[in-house]
Motif scaffolding. Sequence first.
Motif, short mmCIF file in Angstrom:
data_model
loop_
_atom_site.label_atom_id
_atom_site.label_comp_id
_atom_site.label_asym_id
_atom_site.label_seq_id
_atom_site.Cartn_x
_atom_site.Cartn_y
_atom_site.Cartn_z
N GLU A 1 0.82 -1.22 0.00
CA GLU A 1 0.00 0.00 0.00
C GLU A 1 0.86 1.27 0.00
O GLU A 1 0.33 2.36 -0.17
N ASP A 2 2.17 1.13 0.20
CA ASP A 2 3.06 2.29 0.25
C ASP A 2 3.13 2.94 -1.13
O ASP A 2 3.59 2.31 -2.09
N PRO A 3 2.67 4.19 -1.26
CA PRO A 3 2.63 4.83 -2.57
C PRO A 3 3.97 5.45 -3.00
O PRO A 3 4.08 5.96 -4.11
N ASN A 4 4.96 5.41 -2.12
CA ASN A 4 6.24 6.05 -2.42
C ASN A 4 7.08 5.21 -3.37
O ASN A 4 6.97 3.99 -3.39
N PRO A 5 7.95 5.87 -4.13
CA PRO A 5 8.86 5.12 -4.99
C PRO A 5 9.70 4.15 -4.17
O PRO A 5 10.01 4.41 -3.00
N ARG A 6 10.06 3.01 -4.75
CA ARG A 6 10.85 1.98 -4.07
C ARG A 6 12.22 1.89 -4.72
O ARG A 6 12.44 1.14 -5.64
N PRO A 7 13.19 2.67 -4.23
CA PRO A 7 14.56 2.52 -4.72
C PRO A 7 15.28 1.42 -3.94
O PRO A 7 14.99 1.18 -2.77
N MET A 8 16.19 0.75 -4.61
CA MET A 8 16.97 -0.29 -3.95
C MET A 8 18.24 -0.54 -4.72
O MET A 8 18.39 -0.11 -5.86
N ILE A 9 19.15 -1.24 -4.05
CA ILE A 9 20.39 -1.63 -4.69
C ILE A 9 20.71 -3.06 -4.26
O ILE A 9 20.46 -3.44 -3.12
N ALA A 10 21.22 -3.82 -5.20
CA ALA A 10 21.69 -5.17 -4.90
C ALA A 10 23.18 -5.22 -5.23
O ALA A 10 23.60 -4.66 -6.25
N VAL A 11 23.94 -5.86 -4.39
CA VAL A 11 25.37 -6.04 -4.62
C VAL A 11 25.60 -7.54 -4.69
O VAL A 11 25.35 -8.26 -3.71
N LEU A 12 26.04 -8.01 -5.85
CA LEU A 12 26.21 -9.43 -6.08
C LEU A 12 27.59 -9.72 -6.63
O LEU A 12 28.02 -9.10 -7.61
N ASP A 13 28.29 -10.64 -6.01
CA ASP A 13 29.61 -11.07 -6.47
C ASP A 13 29.47 -12.38 -7.23
O ASP A 13 28.87 -13.34 -6.73
N ALA A 14 30.06 -12.43 -8.42
CA ALA A 14 30.06 -13.66 -9.21
C ALA A 14 30.99 -14.68 -8.58
O ALA A 14 32.01 -14.33 -7.96
N ARG A 15 30.64 -15.93 -8.73
CA ARG A 15 31.55 -17.00 -8.31
C ARG A 15 32.77 -16.97 -9.24
O ARG A 15 32.64 -16.65 -10.43
N PRO A 16 33.95 -17.26 -8.71
CA PRO A 16 35.16 -17.24 -9.54
C PRO A 16 34.99 -18.09 -10.80
O PRO A 16 34.50 -19.22 -10.75
N GLY A 17 35.37 -17.50 -11.93
CA GLY A 17 35.27 -18.18 -13.21
C GLY A 17 33.92 -18.05 -13.89
O GLY A 17 33.77 -18.43 -15.04
N LEU A 18 32.92 -17.51 -13.19
CA LEU A 18 31.58 -17.38 -13.76
C LEU A 18 31.18 -15.93 -14.01
O LEU A 18 30.00 -15.63 -14.23
N ASP B 1 31.62 -13.90 -16.57
CA ASP B 1 31.00 -13.63 -17.88
C ASP B 1 29.58 -14.20 -17.95
O ASP B 1 28.67 -13.55 -18.46
N SER B 2 29.39 -15.40 -17.44
CA SER B 2 28.06 -16.02 -17.46
C SER B 2 27.08 -15.23 -16.59
O SER B 2 25.93 -15.02 -16.98
N PHE B 3 27.55 -14.79 -15.42
CA PHE B 3 26.68 -14.04 -14.53
C PHE B 3 26.36 -12.67 -15.13
O PHE B 3 25.21 -12.22 -15.09
N ARG B 4 27.36 -12.05 -15.74
CA ARG B 4 27.15 -10.76 -16.41
C ARG B 4 26.05 -10.91 -17.47
O ARG B 4 25.16 -10.07 -17.58
N ALA B 5 26.10 -11.99 -18.26
CA ALA B 5 25.09 -12.22 -19.30
C ALA B 5 23.70 -12.40 -18.68
O ALA B 5 22.70 -11.89 -19.22
N ARG B 6 23.61 -13.09 -17.56
CA ARG B 6 22.32 -13.26 -16.87
C ARG B 6 21.78 -11.92 -16.40
O ARG B 6 20.58 -11.66 -16.48
N ILE B 7 22.67 -11.09 -15.88
CA ILE B 7 22.26 -9.76 -15.39
C ILE B 7 21.75 -8.91 -16.55
O ILE B 7 20.71 -8.25 -16.44
N VAL B 8 22.46 -8.92 -17.67
CA VAL B 8 22.03 -8.15 -18.85
C VAL B 8 20.64 -8.60 -19.30
O VAL B 8 19.77 -7.77 -19.59
N GLU B 9 20.43 -9.90 -19.32
CA GLU B 9 19.11 -10.44 -19.69
C GLU B 9 18.04 -9.96 -18.71
O GLU B 9 16.95 -9.53 -19.12
N LEU B 10 18.35 -9.99 -17.42
CA LEU B 10 17.39 -9.53 -16.41
C LEU B 10 17.07 -8.05 -16.60
O LEU B 10 15.90 -7.66 -16.57
#
Length: 134
Positions: free
Chosen positions: A22-39, A41-50
Amino acid sequence: MPDTEDFLTASLDHDNLQVDAEDPNPRPMIAVLDARPGLEDSFRARIVELVREVRREPGCVTFTAYEARDVPGRFYLYEVYTDAAAFDAHLRTEHVHRFISAIPEYSTGGPESLVQLDELPIDQPHHRPSRGRT
């Protein structure tokens, strides 16, 4: 690695993702995600798709992904939704469920990686009328 369905359910039930729809205010947020070592590029591609999918949501004001210059594979997702109901609708989309379910495979992050933000109120400076010299 946790079962993806259990991870999805636990993530969606986590306090960091709870909102008062019911909160009518804008919902800003930030997520900080670290890729697993070696992944990175794959994680970057998933993020771009999202990002492409989320930007089409009617309640999305902005969704921007960044990668840290000094820490390759560390991603910052900055999101703003028109209101809490729009964020709630965002959490119910198939593309978000796919992304959250993939986090254990691609990232060391979890639901605590998402932080909802409240903007600091900045008062406008009070303008004092000019006083003429006498």
